[in-house]
Design a protein around this motif. Structure first.
Motif, PDB file in Angstrom:
ATOM      1  N   ARG A  53       0.850  -1.194   0.000  1.00 59.23           N
ATOM      2  CA  ARG A  53       0.000   0.000   0.000  1.00 59.23           C
ATOM      3  C   ARG A  53       0.886   1.244   0.000  1.00 59.23           C
ATOM      4  N   ILE A  54       0.363   2.320  -0.580  1.00 57.41           N
ATOM      5  CA  ILE A  54       1.130   3.569  -0.613  1.00 57.41           C
ATOM      6  C   ILE A  54       1.340   4.074   0.808  1.00 57.41           C
ATOM      7  N   LEU A  55       2.605   4.325   1.140  1.00 56.53           N
ATOM      8  CA  LEU A  55       2.964   4.874   2.442  1.00 56.53           C
ATOM      9  C   LEU A  55       3.303   6.356   2.321  1.00 56.53           C
ATOM     10  N   HIS A  56       4.132   6.712   1.344  1.00 52.20           N
ATOM     11  CA  HIS A  56       4.551   8.101   1.135  1.00 52.20           C
ATOM     12  C   HIS A  56       4.431   8.464  -0.341  1.00 52.20           C
ATOM     13  N   VAL A  57       4.016   9.694  -0.592  1.00 48.64           N
ATOM     14  CA  VAL A  57       4.035  10.279  -1.928  1.00 48.64           C
ATOM     15  C   VAL A  57       4.878  11.538  -1.795  1.00 48.64           C
ATOM     16  N   TYR A  58       6.066  11.530  -2.412  1.00 52.43           N
ATOM     17  CA  TYR A  58       7.018  12.629  -2.246  1.00 52.43           C
ATOM     18  C   TYR A  58       7.137  13.480  -3.498  1.00 52.43           C
ATOM     19  N   ASP A  59       7.174  14.775  -3.284  1.00 58.37           N
ATOM     20  CA  ASP A  59       7.492  15.730  -4.331  1.00 58.37           C
ATOM     21  C   ASP A  59       8.669  16.552  -3.825  1.00 58.37           C
ATOM     22  N   VAL A  60       9.800  16.446  -4.487  1.00 56.81           N
ATOM     23  CA  VAL A  60      11.031  17.103  -4.037  1.00 56.81           C
ATOM     24  C   VAL A  60      11.099  18.518  -4.610  1.00 56.81           C
ATOM     25  N   LYS A  61      11.359  19.475  -3.743  1.00 56.43           N
ATOM     26  CA  LYS A  61      11.469  20.886  -4.135  1.00 56.43           C
ATOM     27  C   LYS A  61      12.763  21.469  -3.571  1.00 56.43           C
ATOM     28  N   SER A  62      13.115  22.658  -4.035  1.00 53.58           N
ATOM     29  CA  SER A  62      14.291  23.356  -3.521  1.00 53.58           C
ATOM     30  C   SER A  62      13.986  24.140  -2.264  1.00 53.58           C
ATOM     31  N   SER A  63      12.709  24.462  -2.052  1.00 52.26           N
ATOM     32  CA  SER A  63      12.284  25.142  -0.829  1.00 52.26           C
ATOM     33  C   SER A  63      10.823  24.804  -0.587  1.00 52.26           C
ATOM     34  N   LEU A  64      10.343  25.069   0.608  1.00 49.02           N
ATOM     35  CA  LEU A  64       8.948  24.780   0.921  1.00 49.02           C
ATOM     36  C   LEU A  64       8.008  25.873   0.449  1.00 49.02           C
ATOM     37  N   ASP A  65       8.494  27.074   0.347  1.00 46.46           N
ATOM     38  CA  ASP A  65       7.676  28.205  -0.084  1.00 46.46           C
ATOM     39  C   ASP A  65       8.449  29.046  -1.081  1.00 46.46           C
ATOM     40  N   GLY A  66       7.771  30.001  -1.642  1.00 50.08           N
ATOM     41  CA  GLY A  66       8.449  30.967  -2.494  1.00 50.08           C
ATOM     42  C   GLY A  66       8.690  30.486  -3.901  1.00 50.08           C
ATOM     43  N   ARG A  67       9.614  31.117  -4.522  1.00 47.35           N
ATOM     44  CA  ARG A  67       9.899  30.923  -5.934  1.00 47.35           C
ATOM     45  C   ARG A  67      10.304  29.496  -6.297  1.00 47.35           C
ATOM     46  N   TYR A  68      11.040  28.817  -5.425  1.00 43.82           N
ATOM     47  CA  TYR A  68      11.534  27.478  -5.735  1.00 43.82           C
ATOM     48  C   TYR A  68      10.751  26.378  -5.024  1.00 43.82           C
ATOM     49  N   GLY A  69       9.641  26.728  -4.442  1.00 42.61           N
ATOM     50  CA  GLY A  69       8.810  25.767  -3.738  1.00 42.61           C
ATOM     51  C   GLY A  69       7.625  25.336  -4.580  1.00 42.61           C
ATOM     52  N   ALA A  70       6.570  24.948  -3.897  1.00 38.83           N
ATOM     53  CA  ALA A  70       5.356  24.495  -4.565  1.00 38.83           C
ATOM     54  C   ALA A  70       4.553  25.699  -5.039  1.00 38.83           C
ATOM     55  N   ASP A  71       4.386  25.817  -6.353  1.00 41.98           N
ATOM     56  CA  ASP A  71       3.601  26.914  -6.910  1.00 41.98           C
ATOM     57  C   ASP A  71       2.114  26.583  -6.819  1.00 41.98           C
ATOM     58  N   PRO A  72       1.226  27.531  -7.124  1.00 38.19           N
ATOM     59  CA  PRO A  72      -0.216  27.274  -7.006  1.00 38.19           C
ATOM     60  C   PRO A  72      -0.702  26.084  -7.841  1.00 38.19           C
ATOM     61  N   ALA A  73      -0.150  25.882  -9.029  1.00 38.50           N
ATOM     62  CA  ALA A  73      -0.559  24.747  -9.854  1.00 38.50           C
ATOM     63  C   ALA A  73      -0.167  23.424  -9.196  1.00 38.50           C
ATOM     64  N   ALA A  74       1.023  23.375  -8.608  1.00 39.29           N
ATOM     65  CA  ALA A  74       1.462  22.159  -7.916  1.00 39.29           C
ATOM     66  C   ALA A  74       0.575  21.898  -6.700  1.00 39.29           C
ATOM     67  N   LYS A  75       0.265  22.940  -5.940  1.00 38.83           N
ATOM     68  CA  LYS A  75      -0.597  22.773  -4.764  1.00 38.83           C
ATOM     69  C   LYS A  75      -1.974  22.256  -5.164  1.00 38.83           C
ATOM     70  N   LEU A  76      -2.485  22.708  -6.308  1.00 33.31           N
ATOM     71  CA  LEU A  76      -3.772  22.206  -6.801  1.00 33.31           C
ATOM     72  C   LEU A  76      -3.668  20.724  -7.127  1.00 33.31           C
ATOM     73  N   ARG A  77      -2.597  20.302  -7.800  1.00 36.11           N
ATOM     74  CA  ARG A  77      -2.407  18.873  -8.097  1.00 36.11           C
ATOM     75  C   ARG A  77      -2.296  18.055  -6.811  1.00 36.11           C
ATOM     76  N   PHE A  78      -1.583  18.584  -5.803  1.00 37.89           N
ATOM     77  CA  PHE A  78      -1.467  17.872  -4.525  1.00 37.89           C
ATOM     78  C   PHE A  78      -2.853  17.673  -3.917  1.00 37.89           C
ATOM     79  N   ASN A  79      -3.669  18.721  -3.964  1.00 42.77           N
ATOM     80  CA  ASN A  79      -5.014  18.662  -3.393  1.00 42.77           C
ATOM     81  C   ASN A  79      -5.876  17.656  -4.153  1.00 42.77           C
TER      82      ASN A  79
END
Length: 138
Positions: A53-79
């Motif tokens: 069963r799926i335990l973790h789904v990871y998306d690797v970024k350079s930062s958690l916020d800001g320019r190198y983090g998750a942009d609004p489109a990525a956050k929508l896909r996560f949701n």
């Protein structure tokens, strides 16, 4: 095989020798669209528990916020992923001996509170391996 050096680093330090089965960049259909193009998501890593069963789904970024983090489109896909598959996407930033992890899209903030040097409050947890249960964050 990897989209960035950060992904390769995360794989080498935490995924490869974790003892868990995993997939790299598997494709998930989030929304079928009939004659339109389907909405899909390819997380960087999916880790499976001992029962497959799926335990973790990871998306690797350079930062958690800001320019190198998750942009609004990525956050929508996560949701959308979380709604469809009932698993949260864990955004991770690899560091030298650990990684910062944040779950976006929860109705309340459950991650540890940290304050950045700019006085901005961020929420994340520090992990040193993959041996934790993300369900405890819900």
């Amino acid at each position: 095989m990897f989209d960035s050096q950060k992904e390769a680093d995360f794989y080498q330090r935490f995924v490869r020798d974790s003892g868990y089965e995993f997939d790299v960049h598997p494709r998930f259909v989030l929304e079928k669209a009939g004659t339109m193009t389907a909405i899909t998501y390819k997380p960087d890593f999916v880790i499976y528990d001992r029962n497959g069963r799926i335990l973790h789904v990871y998306d690797v970024k350079s930062s958690l916020d800001g320019r190198y983090g998750a942009d609004p489109a990525a956050k929508l896909r996560f949701n959308l992923f979380q709604r469809r598959f009932k698993k949260a996407v864990e955004v991770v930033v690899p560091r030298k001996n650990d990684f910062k992890m944040r779950i976006f899209g929860l109705s309340k903030n459950v991650n540890t509170r940290r304050v950045t040097t700019k006085g901005k409050v961020q929420f994340y947890d520090i992990m040193q391996n993959l041996d934790y249960d993300p369900a405890k964050f819900f």
